[in-house]
Write an enzyme that holds these catalytic residues in place. Structure first.
Site, PDB file in Angstrom:
ATOM      1  N   THR A 659      -2.638   0.691  -0.461  1.00  0.00           N
ATOM      2  CA  THR A 659      -3.146  -0.552   0.240  1.00  0.00           C
ATOM      3  C   THR A 659      -2.962  -1.728  -0.693  1.00  0.00           C
ATOM      4  OG1 THR A 659      -5.335   0.139  -0.599  1.00  0.00           O
ATOM      5  CG2 THR A 659      -4.870   0.978   1.786  1.00  0.00           C
ATOM      6  N   LYS A 663      -2.378  -5.765   0.154  1.00  0.00           N
ATOM      7  CA  LYS A 663      -3.061  -7.057  -0.456  1.00  0.00           C
ATOM      8  C   LYS A 663      -2.065  -8.099  -0.996  1.00  0.00           C
ATOM      9  CE  LYS A 663      -6.498  -3.775  -1.578  1.00  0.00           C
ATOM     10  NZ  LYS A 663      -7.002  -2.981  -3.076  1.00  0.00           N
TER      11      LYS A 663
HETATM   12  C1  LIG Z   1      -6.762  -1.735  -3.341  1.00  0.00           C
HETATM   13  C2  LIG Z   1      -7.236  -1.118  -4.523  1.00  0.00           C
HETATM   14  C3  LIG Z   1      -6.935  -0.175  -5.072  1.00  0.00           C
HETATM   15  C4  LIG Z   1      -5.655   0.797  -4.311  1.00  0.00           C
HETATM   16  O1  LIG Z   1      -4.367   0.265  -4.876  1.00  0.00           O
HETATM   17  P1  LIG Z   1      -2.998   1.130  -4.627  1.00  0.00           P
HETATM   18  O2  LIG Z   1      -2.136   0.196  -5.415  1.00  0.00           O
HETATM   19  O3  LIG Z   1      -3.014   1.352  -3.180  1.00  0.00           O
HETATM   20  O4  LIG Z   1      -3.378   2.449  -5.444  1.00  0.00           O
HETATM   21  C5  LIG Z   1      -7.335   0.614  -6.062  1.00  0.00           C
HETATM   22  N1  LIG Z   1      -8.176  -0.013  -6.739  1.00  0.00           N
HETATM   23  C6  LIG Z   1      -8.728  -1.495  -6.369  1.00  0.00           C
HETATM   24  C7  LIG Z   1      -9.848  -1.852  -7.153  1.00  0.00           C
HETATM   25  C8  LIG Z   1      -8.212  -1.805  -5.365  1.00  0.00           C
HETATM   26  O5  LIG Z   1      -8.997  -3.176  -4.783  1.00  0.00           O
END
Ligand SMILES: *Cc1c(COP(=O)(O)O)cnc(C)c1O
Length: 814
Positions: A659, A663
């Site tokens: 995810t 972002k």
């Molecule tokens: C979105 C998010 C994740 C997930 O990141 P990935 O790149 O999808 O593994 C992990 N930690 C935090 C703090 C996040 O905001």
């Protein structure tokens, strides 16, 4: 409470009132924490009327509710979000100004509740935000860990974990309700009796129990007046424990018993993508689902509700296997407490659950030894056996006496130890089973649960993950939000597909200039944050190349390190003229599970590489490595809006969705990534020309694995790769000590399970393309804008619509 403070003056009055009456201080002698607490209360009071109204609506006109069962919620800070949702953010800022208070300072006072590890917990937080915004009844159920995910620090470049005492300054967002405590039983044995009608009845005679105390949190929708509930359970000793204090006469013993009970919700297990087979973990899982099921049935349904129709009122979504013990718990309630027959109970239960799988890694699939489960939850184990017997009978009925198949599909594994496969139990019980991105859902059918897919093809579905645009665009990137709203209006915040209307602006020089100013502004803000927080300086003229996520071998931070070391090596060896190199700051952010040695070694390597690279004048102004400690939601909100390049470089077939990738795209970073997880769909949406694809595809990975992968041949066959690995092996990043990174080097050369070496050449080529593209400022900016315009699909609002249509069949309440 009273009237909402919708004017600045009204807000000032309420705020000062809270400061006086709640904190017991006047403005002039208040601390920052006093001011933060008073501001939090002011917002809370405003939302309170809406919260109570939402509850009243649900009580008077009950609708089917989503019971989101998740052992993790990685919420991030609440203050900004709650102000945004209530439409008070500008008013609050102005009101505080009038009081001579800097809003940003108060926001920075909040310690984020880190009640999750990473993506899975953050997903739960995004989903409950979206459901509230879409007016869908939902209760989020979870655990109120006293200590969330550890605070990461570095000592000599190595990770050191500190306890996260997020509650120590008070938690203004929660409401404890000890009067609604739920007793949760453990241990003991079962007894069979026969009633007057000759029916066998089973009674569980537990031998210890704890009390689950609910803590309620508001989950406000965005500007819609709806406030849903997140209910987190905290474990306390029951009265029985108190009584023991008198009876035993041993005060110290009794207090120890108290501590034992409270241990259950004491700390979040810091493992991500690999389960911890510890007894306390199973206690946590049963603890929170037992509380949650009891809460829903006893408190949310009207008295006398016919539980045969339970599925008309609830769908419990299982966020991974952590809450799956809820399945036999509901069976126990229906059969033992409500007098249902087994078949009748099973019919109801199957309609009340759906299961989301989050992985493809075999080691991440949770299993519980039968010996442990039977000791802790003897009645549940019996019910699991009974469920399994009925299920295997169905398998035989459908496929004939194919005993190999029966053994493969059994919920009970026999080797290496008799255990319960929680993913199978969830699949058998769930009305639907979903993966979290298109590729992942396909692989789930084909590789993880193929027999189940053959048995019930209709059970399997996909819901691609999403992120909430409120937190990750509107709040985190206010300058971009203003630019977007000035161009296409404000409707995009809860209708993210409208970002499409930005497409034509990619061709608008004026808009591109404004977009670059937004990036520059965010980089400056990040530079200030990193300076303050970590004493790290970054060059704001550099390309900002960011890899932030949990440290895991499958995510391949080590491949990124090889890229950095290669660049460094090529420059210092004179093969690359620094004049031809685009200045680049590589930012890492990652926590490693405390017991995961390879991950911790990788953190050490990154820090040592950073130390050497940043101190070497030969690469000054060209290459810089920053590794701020303690990556969390708060840091993500600062980092992602400033990024130019998003690193999503897992081995194809390993990342279920990701995810973080979403972002970044939505904040106008371009992705360099493999054909993995949701990267596949991001690339489809933004277009091949706006995405830097590299690496093997999933079938190619599978082929190579089947043929036999030899990382050594890649090392021998690629001068640059050999140079980079040799430099690390030589001790260049460990003060000449060749032993320090030997485990990493030998892992690359002899095993390299996630095939970093096989994808290295392709990755380096893609990075060269990145560098060439970045040189064309206009072209890069156009791509960045198109990434935003075409990524509206990745809103968690869309994910929720998919769940509602495919799985939950719930309705928004207007
Ligand atoms: C979105 C998010 C994740 C997930 O990141 P990935 O790149 O999808 O593994 C992990 N930690 C935090 C703090 C996040 O905001």
């Amino acid at each position: 409470m009273g009237t909402p403070p919708v004017t600045v003056d009204g807000f000032v009055r309420e705020f000062l009132h809270e400061l006086n009456s709640n904190q017991g201080v006047s403005l002039s002698n208040s601390s920052v924490n006093d001011q933060y607490m008073a501001l939090a209360s002011t917002v809370r009071n405003y939302l309170m009327a809406r919260w109570l109204e939402t509850e009243r609506l649900q009580r008077e006109n009950p609708h089917k509710t989503v019971g989101y069962l998740s052992a993790e919620y990685l919420l991030g800070r609440q203050l900004g979000n709650d102000l945004l949702s209530s439409g008070l953010i500008d008013i609050a800022e102005e009101a505080l100004n009038q009081c001579g208070i800097d809003f940003a300072v108060l926001r920075a006072q909040e310690v984020e509740p880190g009640l999750g590890n990473g993506g899975l917990g953050r997903l739960a937080a995004c989903f409950i935000d979206s459901l509230a915004t879409m007016n869908v009844p939902c209760i989020g159920y979870g655990i109120r860990y006293e200590y969330g995910i550890f605070r990461q620090t570095f000592v000599d470049g190595r990770q050191v974990e500190q306890p996260d005492s997020w509650l120590s300054l008070g938690s203004p967002w929660e409401f404890a309700h000890p009067e609604h405590g739920v007793q949760v039983n453990f241990g003991g044995h079962t007894e069979k009796t026969v009633d007057e009608n000759g029916n066998e009845k089973t009674t569980w005679v537990p031998d210890w129990n704890v009390l689950g105390v609910p803590y309620n949190y508001m989950v406000p929708g965005y500007l819609n007046g709806r406030v849903n509930t997140l209910r987190l359970w905290s474990a306390q000793a029951t009265k029985a424990f108190d009584l023991q204090i008198f009876n035993s006469g041993d005060y110290a013993d009794a207090v120890r018993a108290q501590t034992f009970a409270e241990n259950i919700s004491k700390v979040l297990y810091p493992e991500d993508s690999t389960p911890q087979g510890k007894e306390l973990r199973l206690q946590q899982q049963y603890f929170f689902v037992a509380c949650s099921l009891h809460d829903f049935i006893a408190n949310q349904l009207e008295e006398g509700f016919d539980l045969h129709k339970l599925d008309e009122r609830i769908i419990f979504q299982l966020n991974d296997t952590h809450p799956v013990i809820a399945v036999p718990e509901l069976m126990r309630i229906l059969v033992d407490e409500q007098g249902f027959g087994f078949d009748e109970a099973w019919e109801v239960t199957q309609k009340c659950f759906a299961y989301t799988c989050h992985t493809l890694l075999p080691e991440a699939l949770e299993v519980w030894p039968v010996s442990l489960l039977g000791r802790l939850l003897p009645r549940h184990l019996e019910l699991i056996y009974q469920i399994n017997d009925a299920f295997l009978e169905d398998v035989r009925a459908k496929f004939g006496n194919d005993e190999m198949r029966v053994r493969r599909m059994s919920i009970i594994a026999e080797h290496p130890e008799r255990s319960v496969r929680m993913a199978y139990l969830a699949t058998v019980a769930g009305s639907k089973v979903n993966g979290v991105a298109a590729l992942h859902s396909q692989l789930l059918r084909d590789k993880v649960l193929p027999d189940f897919n053959e048995m019930w093809p209709m059970k399997f579905t996909n819901v691609t993950n999403g992120i909430t645009p409120r937190r990750f665009i509107r709040l985190a990137n206010r300058s971009l939000s203003t630019l977007i709203s000035d161009s296409i209006g404000k409707g995009w915040v809860n209708d993210l597909e409208r970002l499409r209307e930005l497409e034509p602006y990619a061709e608008d020089a004026e808009f591109r200039k404004a977009f670059r100013e937004v990036k520059a502004f965010n980089k400056e803000r990040l530079a200030r944050t990193l300076e303050q927080r970590d004493g790290i300086q970054i060059d704001q003229n550099h390309m900002l190349d960011v890899m932030v996520k949990r440290l895991h071998e499958y995510k391949r931070q080590s491949l990124k390190v090889l890229h950095v070391v290669t660049l460094y090596n090529e420059i210092i060896s004179g093969r690359l003229d620094p004049a031809d190199v685009q200045g680049r700051t590589v930012v890492f952010g990652a926590k490693a599970a405390p017991g995961y040695k390879m991950a911790k070694d990788t953190i050490h390597l990154i820090n040592k590489v950073a130390e050497v690279v940043n101190a070497d004048e030969r690469v000054q102004g060209k290459l810089h490595v920053a590794f701020p400690a303690n990556y969390n939601v708060t840091l993500a909100e600062k980092l992602i809006p400033a990024a130019d390049l998003s690193e999503q470089i897992s081995l194809a077939g390993m990342e279920a969705s990701g995810t973080g990738n979403m972002k970044f795209a939505l904040n106008g970073a371009l992705t360099i990534g493999t054909d993995d997880g949701a990267n596949v769909e991001i690339r489809e949406h933004v277009g091949d020309e706006n995405f830097f694809l590299f690496g093997m595809t999933e079938p190619e990975v599978a082929d190579l694995g089947a043929k036999g992968y030899n990382p050594g041949s890649h090392y021998e066959g690629d001068e640059r790769l050999k140079g980079a690995i040799d430099l690390i092996a030589s001790g260049a990043f460990s003060d000449g000590d060749r032993r320090v990174f030997e485990p990493i080097v030998s892992n690359w050369l002899t095993s390299d399970r996630f095939m970093a070496l096989a994808d290295y050449a392709s990755y380096m080529d893609a990075q060269a393309k990145v560098e060439a593209s970045y040189a064309d400022e206009d072209a890069w900016t156009k791509s960045a804008i198109l990434n935003i315009a075409r990524s509206g699909f990745f809103s968690s609002d869309r994910s929720m619509k998919d769940y509602i249509r495919e799985i939950w069949h719930t309705m928004p309440v207007l």
